[in-house]
Design a protein around this motif. Structure first.
Motif, short mmCIF file in Angstrom:
data_model
loop_
_atom_site.label_atom_id
_atom_site.label_comp_id
_atom_site.label_asym_id
_atom_site.label_seq_id
_atom_site.Cartn_x
_atom_site.Cartn_y
_atom_site.Cartn_z
N TRP A 435 0.84 -1.19 0.00
CA TRP A 435 0.00 0.00 0.00
C TRP A 435 0.88 1.25 0.00
O TRP A 435 1.90 1.29 0.68
N LYS A 486 -6.99 -4.70 -9.57
CA LYS A 486 -8.10 -4.00 -10.24
C LYS A 486 -8.98 -3.33 -9.21
O LYS A 486 -9.41 -3.96 -8.25
N GLY A 487 -9.23 -2.07 -9.44
CA GLY A 487 -10.19 -1.37 -8.60
C GLY A 487 -9.60 -0.78 -7.34
O GLY A 487 -10.30 -0.17 -6.55
N GLY A 489 -6.77 1.82 -5.86
CA GLY A 489 -5.86 2.89 -6.27
C GLY A 489 -4.53 2.84 -5.56
O GLY A 489 -3.50 3.12 -6.15
N TYR A 491 -3.23 0.23 -3.68
CA TYR A 491 -2.59 -1.07 -3.46
C TYR A 491 -2.01 -1.63 -4.75
O TYR A 491 -2.53 -1.37 -5.84
N ASP B 3 -7.56 2.55 -14.74
CA ASP B 3 -8.16 1.45 -13.99
C ASP B 3 -7.48 1.23 -12.63
O ASP B 3 -8.00 0.56 -11.77
N LEU B 4 -6.35 1.81 -12.46
CA LEU B 4 -5.74 1.71 -11.15
C LEU B 4 -6.48 2.58 -10.13
O LEU B 4 -6.68 2.21 -9.00
N VAL B 5 -6.85 3.76 -10.62
CA VAL B 5 -7.42 4.72 -9.69
C VAL B 5 -8.93 4.54 -9.56
O VAL B 5 -9.46 4.54 -8.46
N ASN B 6 -9.60 4.35 -10.70
CA ASN B 6 -11.05 4.20 -10.62
C ASN B 6 -11.43 2.75 -10.34
O ASN B 6 -11.12 1.85 -11.12
N ALA B 7 -12.08 2.58 -9.27
CA ALA B 7 -12.45 1.22 -8.89
C ALA B 7 -13.47 0.66 -9.86
O ALA B 7 -14.43 1.33 -10.23
N ASP B 8 -13.22 -0.55 -10.32
CA ASP B 8 -14.26 -1.25 -11.08
C ASP B 8 -15.37 -1.60 -10.11
O ASP B 8 -15.16 -1.68 -8.91
N TYR B 58 -4.60 -13.64 -4.04
CA TYR B 58 -4.60 -12.21 -4.35
C TYR B 58 -5.94 -11.62 -3.94
O TYR B 58 -6.96 -11.97 -4.52
N PRO B 59 -5.95 -10.74 -2.99
CA PRO B 59 -7.23 -10.17 -2.56
C PRO B 59 -7.80 -9.24 -3.63
O PRO B 59 -7.06 -8.63 -4.40
N ALA B 61 -10.06 -5.85 -4.76
CA ALA B 61 -10.04 -4.47 -4.28
C ALA B 61 -11.00 -4.24 -3.12
O ALA B 61 -10.65 -3.61 -2.13
N LEU B 64 -9.92 -5.10 0.37
CA LEU B 64 -8.78 -4.43 0.98
C LEU B 64 -9.25 -3.35 1.95
O LEU B 64 -10.19 -2.62 1.65
N PRO B 65 -8.61 -3.25 3.09
CA PRO B 65 -8.94 -2.14 3.98
C PRO B 65 -8.46 -0.84 3.34
O PRO B 65 -7.62 -0.86 2.45
N PRO B 66 -9.02 0.31 3.75
CA PRO B 66 -8.60 1.58 3.16
C PRO B 66 -7.08 1.71 3.19
O PRO B 66 -6.49 2.23 2.26
N ARG B 67 -6.49 1.27 4.28
CA ARG B 67 -5.03 1.19 4.31
C ARG B 67 -4.65 0.08 5.30
O ARG B 67 -5.43 -0.25 6.19
#
Lengths: 542, 228
Positions: A435, A486-487, A489, A491, B3-8, B58-59, B61, B64-67
């Motif tokens: 992260w 995917k999805g 930002g 990580y 696609d990295l920034v905008n969550a699918d 592989y988790p 998106a 995943l926790p915000p951080r």
């Protein structure tokens, strides 16, 4: 018991007056052979009794007139009690002899059982439950008294037969056949047939024959006077813990004389005095003894090893059993999950677990798996390859599914060093979920994947600094490869291959900047690690 | 980059792919078949189907926790000492679970409050410089044992300086030599790369020190941080 051709021939080569004198001293025939440096097969052939030999030799013309009284008395003794206990081997060699064993078994079953080495070994194997697997190794542990008595007789013979070249040597140990060797010559073939199994010095099954004797008052006095206290002192300081040191220690502990001196201590003491001094301190020839040595057989199997690779799917299972103040950390351990299944197949006393490195409790071991070995102590049985396959299925079939193994099989002792090597030398490959405190960019990926053979300086991580030496260790990151999630930002997945011994978590978050460069410093931001998996331990171990 | 920034839409990711479901079952039954598939193929397939432990290699998106819990939060308990020697000389003591203490300047330290910028860090205090005596080996031979009020270093800001103290009696394992060249780390990353020293207190000394320290909540309250 008659005089076979072999015996006749042998006797003809020996100095008759010496043999007669030794027989008079109640030295057994086999010990006489030893003192006259006779070797090999003769120790296992059928022999006449001492009395028979004595009368035969005496009957041979030159010695006809000498001391007829002694002949009478030993004939009488022999007819009642078999033979007097040899004052040199204390019955060890004497009673090993097949003729004596057979004889005493017939007459005094109970006592014979204690003295009969072969049946003693067979019983110990049966009681211990060891299976033979075709080979064994025999170790003989003698009482230190034998050394004393050999020396005593040697000094006596040197005096008695001054002109005899046979006894001109100074050190008894260089000129006679050692008792250990004679015991093996006498016993091995019969033991091989009785077990049945072949003698092999490298065999994992160890048989120890331990002989004990309380000694005559003269022996005890000598040993007490010779005692330097050195060994006793060491014992008091608690450095002798036979139980924990396995077979060698068990044998050593039983080899201690009644006065507490070890064989080595007696050896040192004897070496420190010359023959004149020795003769002043000890009665030569040695005094007669009433009872013979007691025999104990100890059976033990040297460690055998089972190897394979393990996979760990749980983030709450540690590699080794981990207790903090009696409380278990994690749900289970790789060591126990595998060892507790394998051990019963070997009926071992216990086991030790070794692996090519280790991962943290919250790190999974995936992909190729990590090479490991299980060292089984004192295995009673050696399972077949099929049984090992079954053990593997047992482990892999556990419903929790925390740990799986592959390639489980018995391996040789040489894998131990391979394992150590794997721990410190082999490359490891990981996948980390990383992260960043800002959105991840293609530029970041490029920057990381462009770095090849990156050298980093890693100070001992804070989390282990309390128990490890504070050092700066240079480590190499061989390559890195990034992959977006995917999805998400902030990580990404970081694949990396590193030198053994690199702390990956610290390489990602930097450990207060103490690992440098780190992922954060390389990308000029703060980095943290969510989870980590080991996916390859690059080591040949199939 | 987009696609990295905008969550699918995460619901797409949770969709059941029967083929993958079967694969997962097979893996469960027979661990021997588990191989790390080439990363490219995994990324192309639906990662969320591996959500069930133990096979979420592989988790996805949305899982995943915000951080992640920051490394310096989850492994340490945070304590503070305020008015160390002088008013608003506030320091932190981050205690690792293994007992080691990281010492540094709290954000409310007066060194950060004055107009003059921090210009240097000087470990040359006491008889010998704190940088010179190094702990050696597992047993940390040669290391200095310092008292709670011993000075670790001077933080220089123009004409003035601030004395930074240990706050806990213990063995000095390490000082942050990087601060001598990059004193601005104190300001930029006070909780991580801007740490001042690492101490190893004995358990009984820690107990005594702990009684004099504030917890994070107490500290925030005393210094008037807004309650969250």
């Amino acid at each position: 018991m008659g005089f076979s051709d072999a015996v006749q021939e042998l006797l003809a080569t020996l100095p008759v007056h010496v043999v007669l004198e030794l027989l008079r001293q109640e030295v057994c025939l086999l010990c006489i052979f030893r003192f006259l440096n006779v070797r090999d097969a003769v120790y296992s052939i059928d022999l006449p009794t001492s009395a028979e030999v004595y009368s035969k030799l005496l009957a041979s013309n030159e010695y006809r007139e000498e001391d007829p009284k002694r002949l009478k008395s030993s004939e009488v003794d022999a007819s009642i009690t078999g033979e007097p206990t040899c004052l040199i081997c204390l019955g060890i060699l004497q009673h090993l002899h097949p003729a004596v064993e057979a004889q005493s078994q017939a007459h005094e079953a109970r006592e014979a059982f204690d003295r009969n080495a072969v049946s003693c070994i067979l019983k110990a194997i049966k009681d211990g439950g060891h299976s033979l697997e075709g080979t064994f190794c025999l170790e003989v542990s003698l009482t230190a008294l034998v050394l004393l008595r050999e020396r005593g007789l040697w000094c006596y013979l040197k005096e008695q037969f001054k002109g005899e070249a046979l006894f001109s040597g100074h050190d008894v140990n260089d000129h006679i056949v050692s008792l250990k060797e004679a015991v093996k010559w006498s016993l091995l073939e019969r033991l091989e047939n009785a077990l049945p199994a072949k003698f092999d010095v490298g065999a994992t099954l160890r048989i120890a024959l331990v002989f004990k004797h309380q000694g005559s008052p003269e022996d005890v006095k000598f040993l007490a006077a010779a005692s330097t206290g050195g060994d006793a002192k060491r014992k008091r300081h608690g450095q002798h813990e036979p139980e924990s040191q396995g077979f060698a220690a068990v044998v050593a502990a039983r080899g201690v004389t009644e006065t507490g001196e070890t064989l080595a201590a007696v050896q040192r003491c004897l070496a420190s005095m010359n023959n004149e001094l020795f003769m002043r301190r000890y009665q030569c020839p040695p005094t007669k003894v009433i009872s013979a040595c007691e025999i104990t057989a100890v059976i033990w199997r040297n460690p055998v090893f089972v190897g394979g690779r393990y996979l760990k799917y749980s983030r709450n299972v540690s590699q080794s059993r981990w207790l903090i103040e009696e409380e278990r950390m994690g749900q289970a351990s790789v060591q126990e999950i595998i060892g507790d299944v394998v051990m019963p197949y070997y009926k071992a006393d216990t086991y030790k677990f070794h692996a090519a490195g280790r991962e943290d409790i919250d790190v999974r071991m995936l992909g190729t798996g990590r090479p490991f070995i299980i060292e089984l102590l004192n295995a009673r049985k050696i399972p077949s390859a099929e049984e090992m396959e079954k053990a593997q299925l047992d482990i892999n079939g556990q419903k929790e599914g925390w740990v799986k193994v592959k390639g489980l099989r018995q391996v040789g002792i040489e894998v131990c060093s391979l394992m150590r090597q794997g721990e410190v030398e082999k490359q490891k490959e990981y996948v980390a979920v990383v992260w960043l405190d800002r959105p991840v960019t293609q530029g970041d990926f490029q920057r990381l994947s462009d770095m090849k053979e990156l050298e980093i300086q890693q100070k001992t991580p804070v989390r282990v600094l309390h128990r490890r030496s504070p050092l700066i260790r240079p480590r190499t990151i061989h390559w890195m490869r990034c992959e977006s999630i995917k999805g998400s930002g902030n990580y990404f997945l970081l694949h990396l291959c590193t030198q053994a011994g690199t702390y990956i978590k610290e390489f990602v978050h930097g450990d207060l900047g103490r690992t440098y460069p780190n992922v954060g410093s390389l990308l000029d931001c703060a980095a943290d690690i969510l989870q980590l998996d080991v996916v390859d331990v690059k080591m040949e171990f199939e | 980059m987009d696609d990295l920034v905008n969550a699918d839409d995460p619901t797409i990711l949770t969709g059941d792919d029967p083929a993958i479901g079967v694969e997962e079952q097979e893996i469960k039954q027979d661990g021997m078949e588990v191989e790390v598939v080439d990363a490219g193929t995994i990324a192309a397939s639906e990662p969320s189907s591996r959500a069930s432990i133990p096979l979420d290699l592989y988790p996805a998106a949305h899982e995943l926790p915000p951080r992640p819990p920051p490394a310096n939060e989850c492994n340490y308990s945070h304590y503070y000492a305020i008015d160390v020697g002088k008013p608003f000389h506030d320091q932190y003591v981050f205690r690792h679970h293994n007992g080691l203490c990281v010492i540094g300047l709290a954000s409310t330290h007066s060194a950060f409050m004055i107009d003059t910028e921090i210009s240097g860090v000087d470990y040359n205090v006491g008889k010998t410089s704190r940088t010179e005596i190094k702990a050696v080996g597992k047993r940390k031979k040669n290391a200095q044992v310092l008292e709670g009020n011993s000075v670790l270093c001077k933080v220089l800001a123009g004409e003035t300086f601030f004395l930074i103290r240990c706050c806990v009696r213990g063995t000095l394992l390490e000082v942050n030599e990087r601060l001598m060249k990059e004193p601005q780390l104190l300001i930029q990353r006070p909780d991580t790369e801007g740490y001042v020293a690492i101490m190893m207190p004995r358990p009984e000394d820690w107990k005594k020190a702990q009684a004099t320290l504030l917890t994070r909540e107490q500290y925030r309250e005393r210094r008037g941080f807004p309650v969250n």
